[in-house]
Design an enzyme around this catalytic site. Structure first.
Site, PDB file in Angstrom:
ATOM      1  N   GLN A 132       3.850   9.899   1.072  1.00 34.35           N
ATOM      2  CA  GLN A 132       4.958   8.792   1.102  1.00 34.35           C
ATOM      3  C   GLN A 132       5.457   9.748  -0.330  1.00 34.35           C
ATOM      4  O   GLN A 132       6.970   8.973  -0.105  1.00 34.35           O
ATOM      5  CB  GLN A 132       4.162   7.699   1.584  1.00 34.35           C
ATOM      6  CG  GLN A 132       3.362   7.056   2.821  1.00 34.35           C
ATOM      7  CD  GLN A 132       3.437   5.662   2.817  1.00 34.35           C
ATOM      8  OE1 GLN A 132       2.924   5.382   2.398  1.00 34.35           O
ATOM      9  NE2 GLN A 132       4.473   5.487   3.255  1.00 34.35           N
ATOM     10  N   HIS A 180      -2.907   8.202   6.501  1.00 30.70           N
ATOM     11  CA  HIS A 180      -1.955   9.047   6.105  1.00 30.70           C
ATOM     12  C   HIS A 180      -2.592   9.986   5.506  1.00 30.70           C
ATOM     13  O   HIS A 180      -1.326  11.358   5.617  1.00 30.70           O
ATOM     14  CB  HIS A 180      -0.900   8.177   4.727  1.00 30.70           C
ATOM     15  CG  HIS A 180       0.072   7.463   5.015  1.00 30.70           C
ATOM     16  ND1 HIS A 180       1.593   7.902   5.788  1.00 30.70           N
ATOM     17  CD2 HIS A 180       0.854   6.018   5.043  1.00 30.70           C
ATOM     18  CE1 HIS A 180       2.386   7.226   5.906  1.00 30.70           C
ATOM     19  NE2 HIS A 180       1.549   5.319   5.328  1.00 30.70           N
ATOM     20  N   HIS A 237      -4.503   2.453   7.322  1.00 30.26           N
ATOM     21  CA  HIS A 237      -3.088   2.153   7.376  1.00 30.26           C
ATOM     22  C   HIS A 237      -3.063   3.598   6.603  1.00 30.26           C
ATOM     23  O   HIS A 237      -2.594   4.754   6.302  1.00 30.26           O
ATOM     24  CB  HIS A 237      -2.078   1.836   7.142  1.00 30.26           C
ATOM     25  CG  HIS A 237      -1.055   2.166   7.425  1.00 30.26           C
ATOM     26  ND1 HIS A 237       0.060   1.621   8.397  1.00 30.26           N
ATOM     27  CD2 HIS A 237       0.062   2.562   6.097  1.00 30.26           C
ATOM     28  CE1 HIS A 237       0.967   1.996   8.045  1.00 30.26           C
ATOM     29  NE2 HIS A 237       1.379   3.203   7.155  1.00 30.26           N
ATOM     30  N   GLU A 238      -4.350   3.454   4.595  1.00 30.62           N
ATOM     31  CA  GLU A 238      -3.230   4.241   4.344  1.00 30.62           C
ATOM     32  C   GLU A 238      -4.010   5.833   4.058  1.00 30.62           C
ATOM     33  O   GLU A 238      -3.543   6.993   3.809  1.00 30.62           O
ATOM     34  CB  GLU A 238      -3.765   3.864   2.354  1.00 30.62           C
ATOM     35  CG  GLU A 238      -2.830   1.997   1.972  1.00 30.62           C
ATOM     36  CD  GLU A 238      -0.884   2.586   2.405  1.00 30.62           C
ATOM     37  OE1 GLU A 238      -0.695   4.121   2.498  1.00 30.62           O
ATOM     38  OE2 GLU A 238      -0.792   2.101   2.233  1.00 30.62           O
ATOM     39  N   CYS A 241       5.701   0.425   8.499  1.00 33.54           N
ATOM     40  CA  CYS A 241       5.418   1.376   6.662  1.00 33.54           C
ATOM     41  C   CYS A 241       6.429   1.688   5.717  1.00 33.54           C
ATOM     42  O   CYS A 241       8.169   1.760   6.624  1.00 33.54           O
ATOM     43  CB  CYS A 241       4.463   2.738   7.785  1.00 33.54           C
ATOM     44  SG  CYS A 241       4.641   3.871   6.659  1.00 33.54           S
ATOM     45  N   LEU A 242       6.057   1.830   4.871  1.00 34.64           N
ATOM     46  CA  LEU A 242       7.447   2.706   4.191  1.00 34.64           C
ATOM     47  C   LEU A 242       8.415   3.594   4.454  1.00 34.64           C
ATOM     48  O   LEU A 242       9.395   4.313   4.162  1.00 34.64           O
ATOM     49  CB  LEU A 242       7.400   2.637   2.847  1.00 34.64           C
ATOM     50  CG  LEU A 242       7.115   1.059   1.915  1.00 34.64           C
ATOM     51  CD1 LEU A 242       6.092   1.172   0.365  1.00 34.64           C
ATOM     52  CD2 LEU A 242       7.991  -0.245   1.684  1.00 34.64           C
ATOM     53  N   GLY A 284       1.155  -1.554  -0.066  1.00 35.75           N
ATOM     54  CA  GLY A 284      -0.262   0.023  -0.290  1.00 35.75           C
ATOM     55  C   GLY A 284       1.065   1.375   0.199  1.00 35.75           C
ATOM     56  O   GLY A 284       2.008   0.774   0.620  1.00 35.75           O
TER      57      GLY A 284
HETATM   58 NI    NI Z   1       2.107   3.547   5.630  1.00 38.22          NI
END
Ligand code: NI
Length: 166
Positions: A55, A144, A140-141, A98-99, A50
């Site tokens: 991000q 963000h 989660h997304e 998370c990236l 995702g």
């Molecule tokens: Ni994330």
């Protein structure tokens, strides 16, 4: 040509902003369509499942959910202006990374079911009911887009060699 975009990482302030909604005209612009392709490429390049536009330093309410999280859909989900509703009463804790927060994981309580509404890649209204992992990724997304990171919600935060995936 699609590009791998640089990831914004915590504690960069750009991860803490409320992202802007998009109009159908903006969604159908060549720039935004290219961003979708670039985000998909970036997500897979980093073994992600995702990704949200903040991000990759874009101020846009746009999320990608990898097709492996939504097998019934059969393709990567690209959703503009996502909204969640019909949260299940049932919740579950599970591990998240998370990236944008490298080398850290934690256990996050999420609703096990949600309805995802928004606009499709072509700006058409979109609705899908999501369960379990797909519901977790969507929550989660969407966080963000509101400047919220999983570490704000997580317990048992710990370091890991695994790469975050969301
Ligand atoms: Ni994330």
């Amino acid at each position: 040509m699609n590009n791998i975009l640089p990831l914004v990482t915590h504690p960069d302030e750009r991860l803490r902003r409320v992202a802007q909604a998009l109009t159908a005209t903006q969604i159908n612009s060549p720039e935004m369509q290219q961003l979708c392709e670039d985000m998909i490429k970036t997500m897979y390049a980093d073994d992600g499942i995702g990704l949200a536009a903040p991000q990759v330093a874009r101020d846009a309410r746009l999320i990608i959910i990898g097709k492996d999280a939504v097998p019934s859909h059969g393709q990567d989900l690209v959703i503009f202006n996502p909204e969640l509703s019909n949260y299940s009463l049932k919740t579950a804790h599970d591990e998240e990374g998370c990236l944008s927060v490298p080398s850290v994981i934690g256990d996050v309580e999420r609703h096990v079911g949600v309805t995802l509404n928004g606009l499709s890649r072509t700006g058409q209204p979109f609705t899908m009911m999501l369960k379990d992992f797909a519901a977790r990724v969507a929550q989660h997304e969407c966080d963000h887009l509101n400047g919220i990171l999983f570490i704000d919600r997580a317990i048992n935060i710990r370091t890991t060699k695994k790469r975050g995936a969301l």
